[in-house]
Design a protein around this motif. Structure first.
Motif, PDB file in Angstrom:
ATOM      1  N   GLY A 547       0.798  -1.216   0.000  1.00 11.21           N
ATOM      2  CA  GLY A 547       0.000   0.000   0.000  1.00 11.21           C
ATOM      3  C   GLY A 547       0.830   1.263   0.000  1.00 11.21           C
ATOM      4  O   GLY A 547       0.392   2.311  -0.501  1.00 11.21           O
ATOM      5  N   ASP A 548       2.042   1.181   0.541  1.00 12.28           N
ATOM      6  CA  ASP A 548       2.911   2.366   0.587  1.00 12.28           C
ATOM      7  C   ASP A 548       3.354   2.794  -0.803  1.00 12.28           C
ATOM      8  O   ASP A 548       3.612   3.980  -1.044  1.00 12.28           O
ATOM      9  N   VAL A 549       3.477   1.842  -1.719  1.00 10.26           N
ATOM     10  CA  VAL A 549       3.960   2.153  -3.066  1.00 10.26           C
ATOM     11  C   VAL A 549       2.851   1.991  -4.099  1.00 10.26           C
ATOM     12  O   VAL A 549       3.122   1.973  -5.306  1.00 10.26           O
ATOM     13  N   PHE A 550       1.617   1.910  -3.625  1.00  9.02           N
ATOM     14  CA  PHE A 550       0.521   1.640  -4.549  1.00  9.02           C
ATOM     15  C   PHE A 550       0.357   2.762  -5.569  1.00  9.02           C
ATOM     16  O   PHE A 550       0.088   2.502  -6.748  1.00  9.02           O
ATOM     17  N   GLY A 551       0.522   3.992  -5.143  1.00  8.47           N
ATOM     18  CA  GLY A 551       0.376   5.101  -6.076  1.00  8.47           C
ATOM     19  C   GLY A 551       1.354   5.036  -7.227  1.00  8.47           C
ATOM     20  O   GLY A 551       1.040   5.433  -8.354  1.00  8.47           O
ATOM     21  N   GLU A 552       2.527   4.496  -6.949  1.00  8.00           N
ATOM     22  CA  GLU A 552       3.568   4.390  -7.970  1.00  8.00           C
ATOM     23  C   GLU A 552       3.393   3.165  -8.857  1.00  8.00           C
ATOM     24  O   GLU A 552       3.647   3.219 -10.068  1.00  8.00           O
ATOM     25  N   LEU A 553       2.962   2.047  -8.264  1.00  9.20           N
ATOM     26  CA  LEU A 553       2.938   0.773  -8.981  1.00  9.20           C
ATOM     27  C   LEU A 553       1.541   0.268  -9.309  1.00  9.20           C
ATOM     28  O   LEU A 553       1.396  -0.808  -9.897  1.00  9.20           O
ATOM     29  N   ALA A 554       0.515   1.003  -8.942  1.00  3.07           N
ATOM     30  CA  ALA A 554      -0.860   0.522  -9.081  1.00  3.07           C
ATOM     31  C   ALA A 554      -1.161   0.024 -10.484  1.00  3.07           C
ATOM     32  O   ALA A 554      -0.655   0.561 -11.472  1.00  3.07           O
ATOM     33  N   PRO A 555      -1.967  -1.025 -10.594  1.00  3.87           N
ATOM     34  CA  PRO A 555      -2.387  -1.482 -11.917  1.00  3.87           C
ATOM     35  C   PRO A 555      -3.043  -0.360 -12.713  1.00  3.87           C
ATOM     36  O   PRO A 555      -3.655   0.556 -12.145  1.00  3.87           O
ATOM     37  N   LEU A 556      -2.898  -0.434 -14.010  1.00  7.24           N
ATOM     38  CA  LEU A 556      -3.500   0.551 -14.893  1.00  7.24           C
ATOM     39  C   LEU A 556      -4.997   0.659 -14.623  1.00  7.24           C
ATOM     40  O   LEU A 556      -5.687  -0.351 -14.461  1.00  7.24           O
ATOM     41  N   ARG A 557      -5.507   1.867 -14.576  1.00  7.59           N
ATOM     42  CA  ARG A 557      -6.950   2.078 -14.436  1.00  7.59           C
ATOM     43  C   ARG A 557      -7.502   2.510 -15.794  1.00  7.59           C
ATOM     44  O   ARG A 557      -7.226   3.614 -16.272  1.00  7.59           O
ATOM     45  N   LEU A 558      -8.251   1.642 -16.407  1.00  4.75           N
ATOM     46  CA  LEU A 558      -8.833   1.944 -17.709  1.00  4.75           C
ATOM     47  C   LEU A 558     -10.013   2.897 -17.547  1.00  4.75           C
ATOM     48  O   LEU A 558     -10.797   2.778 -16.611  1.00  4.75           O
TER      49      LEU A 558
END
Length: 561
Positions: A547-558
């Motif tokens: 969760g700490d790096v989610f903003g950087e690594l989050a799956p693509l949001r279509l």
């Protein structure tokens, strides 16, 4: 066929890292996260000893419970049947250590988080006898009434090599296989996201079959037909053809279908081991385990979930209700639509939609115990094994020969079928299923008296008829990427309204790699981070959580277009 699409010996420099299940949708190093000497984090002193409901005692539930216990929280486990979930190892009375793996039975070394837990528990693995694998004495591919005996791919008629080349070239030319696997080896998250996100945009609406049919390498229908029968890797039948090609590509690029290993003594030992293992933690006295915190037995089946001002109320089949400040649901998500009565507002509406759209694959297995591994006998006329690991278009579809060692009985998975092929057996009992698949095998191996070797009763299971599963695993259809992205990212709840926080979804159907134990573990670790964050805790310095790096690594949001 079990030939790696990019064999390490030819495609990787010696100093490169191996292929692992690192992404591609969320390239976070779960194995490194687990290995950090500082642990996964900490919760405030006020949260130590707080009870957290763990709904479901499969692998995801046991990983979540074990890791939360280590952090000083008290997991309260609910389980409708037995610890293990779809890691279900059915023993044969009188034959210690011989088990029929009714669910998970083979595990790729690329599942590096999984193997950390196996190593921690001291569980041994051994090569699994997939078709054409080094551990498999021989393989027979039987199509349209014609059988072909082989030890390696080159022993088969040229059309099978042509199919293998067509698949390899299609992956290289149309799915960026080589650069994507190179990025995964290097753990280059930026490169993985760039390459994979382009594939998501391009292929979200494409079926597996459509992907093949659009390739110049599969112009021949005959090639597509043969490929659908012998599969990719170890068992991707044409019953996979309606699924999203993204589901298949995730398996291929992370080597999830290569070099499989089985767990000696049964896969169920892993979740049971996590249930029973005593933890070393400053928060608990010596000898504490998840089992001891639960009085040695999990609470019964959950039948209701609702939220009140006091927290999340869990009702079990005994009628007992308990209120928790947080809960992790690791059961197959369809249970929230059927056997578990839930408040409509328990989850955001878009997440309910995603759960409703989840597509599960059915699967049936039929096992028999035999007096000895008679398949190793040689045909005096040909010198060949009298029976081989078998792939066929007949009703048995996949037959696996499991040698239990010298002086022990043999074990045969007579039939391993999926979806439509599983439905063909669904109405039959174990004895009828056994008779059907034996007739198939007798047609392939005339003169071999399978029946005379069988000892005891056959064991069979269809996951789509299991009340608490309703399918073997999730398999997204075209257009389902958006739904999966919502479910996977559910553990990051800062943007949620308060009434939707504190309950977390985990399990392999929440993951990007359903059907693989690694996916269950990854979502369990996501849920652990979510619970810690929910109580005001944090990751340890130098070991950021998912969760700490989610903003950087989050799956693509279509988007909508």
């Amino acid at each position: 066929m079990t030939t790696p699409v990019t064999p390490d010996s030819t495609s990787a420099d010696e100093d490169e890292r191996p292929l692992t299940m690192f992404g591609p949708d969320f390239p976070f190093a779960y194995d490194d996260y687990l290995a950090h000497p500082g642990g996964l984090g900490h919760v405030p002193d006020s949260a130590v000893g707080t009870e957290v409901a763990i709904i479901g005692g499969g692998l995801a539930g046991m990983v979540t419970a074990f890791e939360l216990m280590k952090l000083g929280m008290k997991p309260v486990v609910y389980e409708s049947d037995q610890i293990g979930g779809r890691m279900r190892s059915v023993p044969f009375p009188g034959h210690l250590g011989v088990v029929a793996e009714m669910g998970a039975m083979r595990f790729p070394p690329s599942s590096t988080a999984l193997f950390r837990y196996l190593d921690m528990l001291g569980l041994q693995t051994e090569p699994f006898p997939n078709p054409l694998a080094e551990a498999t004495p021989s393989t027979v591919i039987d199509l349209k009434g014609e059988s072909h005996y082989a030890h390696v791919l080159d022993d088969l008629p040229e059309i099978f090599a042509e199919v293998a080349r067509a698949w390899q070239r299609t992956l290289e030319d149309h799915a960026d296989l080589v650069p994507l696997q190179r990025a995964i080896r290097a753990r280059d998250a930026a490169a993985i996201k760039r390459l994979w996100n382009e594939l998501v945009v391009r292929f979200d609406d494409q079926t597996f079959y459509g992907f093949l049919a659009a390739s110049e390498h599969f112009r021949s229908f005959r090639l597509r037909e043969v490929f659908g029968q012998v599969g990719f890797g170890t068992g991707g039948w044409d019953t996979d053809y309606p699924n999203s090609i993204l589901e298949i590509l995730r398996v291929v690029v992370t080597a999830a279908d290569d070099h499989h290993r089985g767990i000696v003594g049964g896969a169920q030992q892993l979740p049971v081991g996590l249930w029973n293992t005593e933890v070393e933690s400053k928060y608990w006295p010596a000898g504490t385990s998840v089992a001891s915190l639960n009085g040695g037995t999990p609470l019964p089946r959950v039948v209701g979930l609702r939220r009140t001002a006091a927290g999340i109320v869990v009702r079990d089949s005994s009628g007992d209700e308990r209120t928790f400040p947080s809960a992790v649901v690791t059961a197959q998500s369809w249970m929230l639509l059927s056997t578990i009565a839930c408040d409509d507002d328990l989850l955001p509406i878009d997440h309910w939609t995603a759960i409703e759209r989840t597509h599960y694959m059915g699967s049936t297995k039929v096992f028999v115990l035999v007096d000895r591994p008679f398949w190793k006998d040689k045909d005096p006329a040909t010198g060949r094994d009298i029976v081989s690991m078998t792939l066929t278009d007949r009703m048995s579809r996949g037959t696996y020969l499991l040698d239990q060692g010298d002086g022990r009985p043999g074990l045969i998975c007579l039939s391993y079928t999926w979806s439509d092929d599983s439905l063909k057996l669904l109405a039959l009992d174990a004895a009828e299923r056994t008779d059907i698949v034996l007739r198939s095998l007798e047609g392939i191996y005339p003169g071999v008296d399978f029946r005379s070797h069988i000892v005891g009763e056959p064991v069979s299971l269809s996951w789509e008829t299991e009340r608490d599963f309703m399918g073997a695993f999730k398999a997204n259809l075209p257009g389902h990427y958006r739904y999966q992205e919502r479910l996977f990212g559910h553990f990051v709840q800062d943007s949620f309204e308060d009434r939707h926080r504190g309950i977390f979804l985990a399990g392999d159907d929440i993951s990007w790699t359903a059907g693989w134990a690694e996916g269950a573990i990854q979502t369990a670790l996501n849920a652990v981070w979510g619970v810690v964050h929910h109580f005001g805790g944090a990751s340890v310095p130098g070991n950021p959580g998912p969760g700490d790096v989610f903003g950087e690594l989050a799956p693509l949001r279509l988007g909508d277009l």
